[in-house]
Motif scaffolding. Structure first.
Motif, mmCIF file in Angstrom:
data_model
loop_
_atom_site.group_PDB
_atom_site.id
_atom_site.type_symbol
_atom_site.label_atom_id
_atom_site.label_comp_id
_atom_site.label_asym_id
_atom_site.label_seq_id
_atom_site.Cartn_x
_atom_site.Cartn_y
_atom_site.Cartn_z
ATOM 1 N N LYS A 113 1.421 3.576 -10.409
ATOM 2 C CA LYS A 113 0.942 4.114 -9.210
ATOM 3 C C LYS A 113 2.213 4.710 -8.212
ATOM 4 O O LYS A 113 1.780 5.909 -7.737
ATOM 5 N N LYS A 165 1.301 1.587 0.937
ATOM 6 C CA LYS A 165 1.812 1.849 2.453
ATOM 7 C C LYS A 165 2.558 0.769 2.862
ATOM 8 O O LYS A 165 3.385 0.588 3.832
ATOM 9 N N LYS A 166 2.335 -0.479 2.334
ATOM 10 C CA LYS A 166 2.753 -1.789 2.773
ATOM 11 C C LYS A 166 4.235 -1.965 2.157
ATOM 12 O O LYS A 166 5.098 -2.385 2.665
ATOM 13 N N HIS A 167 4.253 -1.873 0.910
ATOM 14 C CA HIS A 167 5.299 -2.541 -0.055
ATOM 15 C C HIS A 167 6.334 -1.180 -0.399
ATOM 16 O O HIS A 167 7.415 -1.251 -0.774
ATOM 17 N N GLU A 210 -1.799 -8.364 -3.326
ATOM 18 C CA GLU A 210 -2.057 -7.136 -4.111
ATOM 19 C C GLU A 210 -1.209 -5.994 -3.508
ATOM 20 O O GLU A 210 -0.910 -6.051 -2.322
ATOM 21 N N SER A 219 0.504 -2.795 -2.399
ATOM 22 C CA SER A 219 0.126 -1.459 -1.398
ATOM 23 C C SER A 219 1.092 -0.563 -1.147
ATOM 24 O O SER A 219 2.219 -0.862 -0.750
#
Length: 410
Positions: free
Chosen positions: A295, A388-390, A384, A386
């Motif tokens: 990803k 944008k977060k991680h 999960e 992400s």
């Protein structure tokens, strides 16, 4: 006179990053290829429980561990190796060098681009280095034609070829037909192939295809815990020798090991038993990593390609190779004519650290660089992933590279 040996570019850039951070400067670390994932808990616990194991093992490594490795890789992708033909050492890096040192004189065929330590190791061993120059248009893959042309420049009887896939610095692999074609040329010229498959378990699309399954006669496969198990600093690598290996060759490898590294650390070997105990049991952990890495890698490649930087989407591992040759004239007007200057200026102006293509075998005037997309946070258990977060630092770093190259267009 002393040998001229420069510090490994990957280790050097990690030191530079730490120095900048100590000055409270923000650095986005795309330079050093260290897995951001922790080893599985049961493997970490096994290392803790084995801390008292201070004895030396045999040079070849713990026999039970070698049996587990053999079963593990047979289950993973059908790679068949006798446990007695497995060498365990403190990292696969020293095994690569040990194999080269076993030859008095040899020609070493090295793809360009390829890992930073191949050329220095060949030079230290006193061998004749022959570069296999590849191109972006051919996905940085070597071909039978490239091999045949290179072999014309041989100096010695023995020939070693280095193969690394999924690759460092490009994150690319080979198809079955490509491996079959390469194997035919290797067999024709009796080439010893060192297939560096340290990223094999991190292939994105299905099981990794080991080169030894196409050229079992003279392929040595190297692997280890560094990448798929997130344990680079533990230093645990292995070399899978081919059936029927010459007794003198095998004895030379063991002899060099006995006079240099002695053995892999006993506690780490005990922990490795847990890592290699059951491929099916560990496959979920590996799949979890590859889904995240794919990803992130696709985001990086897609975004950079949209900005005109040539990048082939990765197929495994955690690297992509950036080709800036489309911007050669623009960068030259700003005084940037080498990959070292490119990376130095990018770091100075943006805080983004990538590694110049000159470290991977290219001439200094080639405008390319390796990007290791590992500067992200691993999700906490049951969470999960992400982007944008991680992956905020990854997003920021890629955007800074895009903004930087666009600013040079003006």
């Amino acid at each position: 006179m002393y040998r001229k040996v420069e510090e490994s570019q990957t280790l050097l850039i990690n030191t530079q990053a730490k120095a900048m951070e100590s000055q409270n400067k923000e650095v986005i670390k795309f330079g050093f290829g260290q897995s951001p994932f922790l080893p599985p808990n049961h493997v970490i616990n096994a290392l803790k429980e084995a801390a008292h194991r201070k004895e030396y093992s045999s040079v070849q490594g713990d026999l039970e561990l070698r049996k587990l490795m053999s079963n593990f890789h047979m289950a993973h992708n059908g790679l068949k190796v006798d446990p007695d033909n497995i060498l365990v050492a403190p990292g696969s890096k020293i095994l690569l060098y040990t194999i080269m040192l076993a030859f008095e004189q040899a020609d070493v065929l090295m793809p360009v681009p390829s890992w930073v330590s191949y050329a220095p190791q060949a030079n230290l061993a006193g061998h004749h280095l022959i570069k296999l120059n590849t191109t972006y248009e051919e996905r940085w893959r070597i071909t039978p034609k490239i091999m045949e042309e290179a072999i014309k420049g041989k100096h010695h009887k023995d020939t070693i070829m280095l193969l690394n896939y999924p690759g460092n610095p490009d994150g690319l692999t080979y198809s079955q037909s490509e491996l079959e074609a390469i194997a035919q040329v290797a067999k024709k010229h009796n080439i010893l192939v060192i297939s560096d498959e340290i990223y094999g378990l991190l292939s994105f699309d299905g099981p990794h295809a080991s080169f030894a399954n196409y050229y079992p006669e003279r392929t040595i496969t190297t692997t280890g815990l560094s990448k798929w198990c997130g344990a680079g600093g533990w230093r645990l690598g292995a070399a899978f020798l081919y059936d029927g290996i010459e007794k003198e060759f095998k004895q030379a490898l063991i002899g060099i090991g006995s006079e240099t590294y002695s053995c892999a650390p006993s506690p780490v070997q005990m922990a490795a038993k847990e890592a290699y105990a059951d491929y099916n049991g560990i496959s979920e952990y590996v799949s979890y990593q590859t889904k995240i890495l794919q990803k992130i890698g696709m985001f990086c490649a897609t975004t950079l390609n949209a900005a005109g930087i040539l990048v082939t989407p990765p197929q495994g591992g955690f690297y992509i190779f950036l080709d800036f040759t489309m911007f050669k004239d623009t960068l030259s007007q700003k005084g940037i004519t080498t990959s070292n200057e490119l990376c130095a200026q990018l770091l100075k102006e943006t805080g983004v650290m990538i590694l110049p293509s000159s470290a991977f075998g290219f001439n200094t005037d080639h405008l390319g660089a390796r990007l290791a997309f590992v500067d992200f946070d691993e999700p906490v258990p049951q969470e999960e992933f992400s982007l944008k977060k991680h992956g905020t630092r990854v997003i920021k770093g890629i955007e800074l590279i895009v903004e930087w190259i666009e600013s040079y267009r003006i």
